[in-house]
Design a protein around this motif. Structure first.
Motif, PDB file in Angstrom:
ATOM      1  N   LYS A  20     -32.158  21.749 -52.793  1.00  0.00           N
ATOM      2  CA  LYS A  20     -33.321  22.520 -53.209  1.00  0.00           C
ATOM      3  C   LYS A  20     -34.577  21.797 -52.758  1.00  0.00           C
ATOM      4  O   LYS A  20     -34.870  20.694 -53.216  1.00  0.00           O
ATOM      5  N   ASN A  22     -38.482  20.615 -52.197  1.00  0.00           N
ATOM      6  CA  ASN A  22     -39.662  20.454 -53.037  1.00  0.00           C
ATOM      7  C   ASN A  22     -40.905  20.360 -52.170  1.00  0.00           C
ATOM      8  O   ASN A  22     -40.838  19.987 -50.994  1.00  0.00           O
ATOM      9  N   CYS A  23     -42.035  20.668 -52.750  1.00  0.00           N
ATOM     10  CA  CYS A  23     -43.308  20.558 -52.045  1.00  0.00           C
ATOM     11  C   CYS A  23     -43.579  19.090 -51.728  1.00  0.00           C
ATOM     12  O   CYS A  23     -43.386  18.215 -52.577  1.00  0.00           O
ATOM     13  N   ASN A  26     -48.353  15.837 -53.365  1.00  0.00           N
ATOM     14  CA  ASN A  26     -48.341  15.323 -54.732  1.00  0.00           C
ATOM     15  C   ASN A  26     -49.488  15.933 -55.536  1.00  0.00           C
ATOM     16  O   ASN A  26     -50.637  15.899 -55.104  1.00  0.00           O
ATOM     17  N   GLU A 129     -45.172  27.648 -54.952  1.00  0.00           N
ATOM     18  CA  GLU A 129     -44.945  26.380 -55.648  1.00  0.00           C
ATOM     19  C   GLU A 129     -45.207  26.492 -57.143  1.00  0.00           C
ATOM     20  O   GLU A 129     -44.443  25.959 -57.958  1.00  0.00           O
ATOM     21  N   ASP A 176     -38.044  28.947 -49.727  1.00  0.00           N
ATOM     22  CA  ASP A 176     -37.208  27.818 -49.311  1.00  0.00           C
ATOM     23  C   ASP A 176     -37.077  27.725 -47.797  1.00  0.00           C
ATOM     24  O   ASP A 176     -36.998  26.620 -47.238  1.00  0.00           O
ATOM     25  N   HIS A 179     -39.754  25.668 -46.306  1.00  0.00           N
ATOM     26  CA  HIS A 179     -39.526  24.257 -46.619  1.00  0.00           C
ATOM     27  C   HIS A 179     -38.444  23.667 -45.711  1.00  0.00           C
ATOM     28  O   HIS A 179     -38.585  22.534 -45.221  1.00  0.00           O
TER      29      HIS A 179
END
Length: 219
Positions: A20, A22-23, A26, A129, A176, A179
């Motif tokens: 999975k 993730n962005c 931060n 997000e 996704d 990403h």
């Protein structure tokens, strides 16, 4: 094999590789993410994270941005490139958030893209997000490059690329999928030195198959 069929196989392989996704930016608040994505234009996520780590200790709300002199904001974000324009947009965006949305980041696409410095790509990232919502496929430089190399599209215009990808990528994978191509672009399909020989999807990639055939002829 159809483009849709190829896309599903690519998603399956990259899901096995990355899990999975993730962005890469931060952030702790919706506003921090919005600012980070604005800063990421023509800049790496690594650089943005370095800048925002210091920046958000000084200013991390629309109110604080409006109180900070524009020159001080420019100095905070200088290394992200195009810092004057970005600082101007962040200032204007903060003002509109305060005047129209009580300082909160809106969730509707039409409201986001109306904000200074926020285009469709930025809006897609933020919506996906924060709220898991998507009106399309986010097309950044990695997605643009890889989707063309693979042979999913033959376009240079990001809006046309997005429309084409929306036809062949399952809607539930729109977020996704972007990403995955970004991660693959950073890990293996590097712009200046793509590692086609070890790429997990080279057999599904037009460019990868071409490179591998040339290597076989040379051996």
């Amino acid at each position: 094999m159809t483009k849709a069929g190829k896309t599903k196989k690519i998603i399956k392989i990259l899901n096995s590789k990355f899990g999975k996704p993730n962005c890469a930016l931060n952030y702790k608040t919706d506003f921090e993410l919005l600012v980070s994505v604005i800063l990421s234009a023509q800049c790496t996520d690594v650089r943005v994270n370095m800048v925002t780590e210091k920046m958000f200790k000084v200013v991390n709300t629309p109110e604080q941005i409006m109180e900070l002199p524009i020159k001080d904001l420019e100095n905070l974000i200088r290394s992200t490139g195009f810092f004057r324009n970005k600082a101007k947009n962040i200032k204007m965006c903060s003002r509109e958030l305060l005047e129209k949305y009580g300082g909160e980041v809106p969730s509707k696409m039409e409201e986001l893209v109306a904000l200074p410095g926020v285009g469709r790509k930025t809006a897609n990232v933020v919506r996906g997000e924060i709220w898991g919502l998507s009106d399309g496929v986010t097309v950044d430089t990695h997605v643009k490059r890889l989707s063309n190399l693979i042979g999913l599209v033959r376009e240079d215009n990001v809006e046309k690329i997005e429309r084409e990808l929306m036809k062949i990528v399952p809607k539930e994978m729109w977020i996704d999928f972007s990403h995955y191509l970004i991660l693959q672009g950073r890990d293996v399909c590097i712009a200046r030195r793509p590692k086609c020989g070890i790429c997990e999807i080279n057999h599904l990639c037009n460019h990868g198959r071409k490179i591998m055939r040339e290597r076989v002829k040379e051996s």
